[in-house]
Design an enzyme around this catalytic site. Structure first.
Site, PDB file in Angstrom:
ATOM      1  N   GLU A  84     -12.735   0.123  -1.116  1.00  0.00           N
ATOM      2  CA  GLU A  84     -12.431   0.994   0.015  1.00  0.00           C
ATOM      3  C   GLU A  84     -12.865   2.433  -0.226  1.00  0.00           C
ATOM      4  OE1 GLU A  84      -8.531   0.644   1.920  1.00  0.00           O
ATOM      5  OE2 GLU A  84      -8.172  -1.136   0.694  1.00  0.00           O
ATOM      6  N   ARG A 104       0.820  -1.210   0.000  1.00  0.00           N
ATOM      7  CA  ARG A 104       0.000   0.000   0.000  1.00  0.00           C
ATOM      8  C   ARG A 104       0.856   1.263   0.000  1.00  0.00           C
ATOM      9  NH1 ARG A 104      -5.482  -1.134   1.461  1.00  0.00           N
ATOM     10  NH2 ARG A 104      -5.731   0.907   2.416  1.00  0.00           N
TER      11      ARG A 104
END
Length: 229
Positions: free
Chosen positions: A172, A54
């Protein structure tokens, strides 16, 4: 609290953290992006490999930056990430967070609360670490971007005719840099004992009236060595 019964622009968003992290979170009055929060965490439940990915994955729409520069929220409970945490606890996996999902607290808000507050955000159509995942900053795009029926399904595993379900279930809502706690509508825990534990933390932080609900259906709750039936 069912997203499939809400319009996308008012969808619930859910961030979870270990209950031992709550005093520091409440003291700061905010959630902080993954790239800055590590030193403040008492218990880090995230996998090192995923967090590293990430930090390298770019968000392709404003306000840009890396995925780790955002506070992450899911659109659905019982995420694949929580499943991984529960299974690693069940299997007593080495070199992983060992505590399972029982101590995790959901902080619940909604898309419209973040948008109306004027915070910078982006949404994804799936796992943000995956290269084919798409992003948007437009409320109008949410209806088509996110697989809302899948958000409402209890079983989200990949199927022979659809091998992308797990990635899509991990869609998300990302809030840039930080998320103020005054946008939280409530907290969810797994058991009554966890509710009382969290209430004590909230009282100590000067938030005795915060809404806390017990929702075991939002968790897996596997015990160490449990055998699936």
């Amino acid at each position: 609290m069912n997203n499939w019964a809400r319009p996308p622009e008012r969808a619930l968003i859910m961030h979870f953290t270990h209950i031992t992290n709550m005093p520091a979170i409440l003291a700061s009055g905010r959630l902080i992006a993954d790239s800055s929060v590590a030193a403040l965490l008492v218990t880090n439940v995230g996998a090192t490999d995923i967090k590293a990915a990430r930090r390298q994955r770019r968000v392709s729409c404003p306000p840009f930056g890396m995925v780790a520069d955002y506070v992450p929220f899911y659109f659905a409970q019982r995420s694949p990430m929580m499943y991984r945490i529960a299974c690693e606890h069940r299997d007593q996996a080495a070199d992983r967070y060992p505590g399972g999902d029982d101590p995790l607290v959901y902080l619940v808000s909604s898309v419209d609360r973040v948008h109306d507050a004027g915070l910078a955000w982006a949404a994804s159509d799936g796992n943000c670490a995956a290269s084919l995942t798409r992003f948007t900053r437009s409320l109008h795009d949410l209806a088509e971007l996110v697989d809302w029926p899948l958000m409402g399904e209890e079983i989200w595993k990949n199927l022979p005719d659809d091998r992308d379900r797990v990635r899509r279930r991990m869609a998300e809502f990302l809030v840039h840099r930080e998320f103020p706690l005054d946008l939280v509508t409530g907290y969810v825990v797994r058991t009554p004992s966890r509710k009382e534990e969290l209430r004590q933390v909230l009282r100590s932080a000067g938030a005795p009236r915060a809404y806390v609900d017990v929702r075991p259906s939002w968790y897996y709750g596997y015990a160490p060595g449990e055998v699936s039936k």
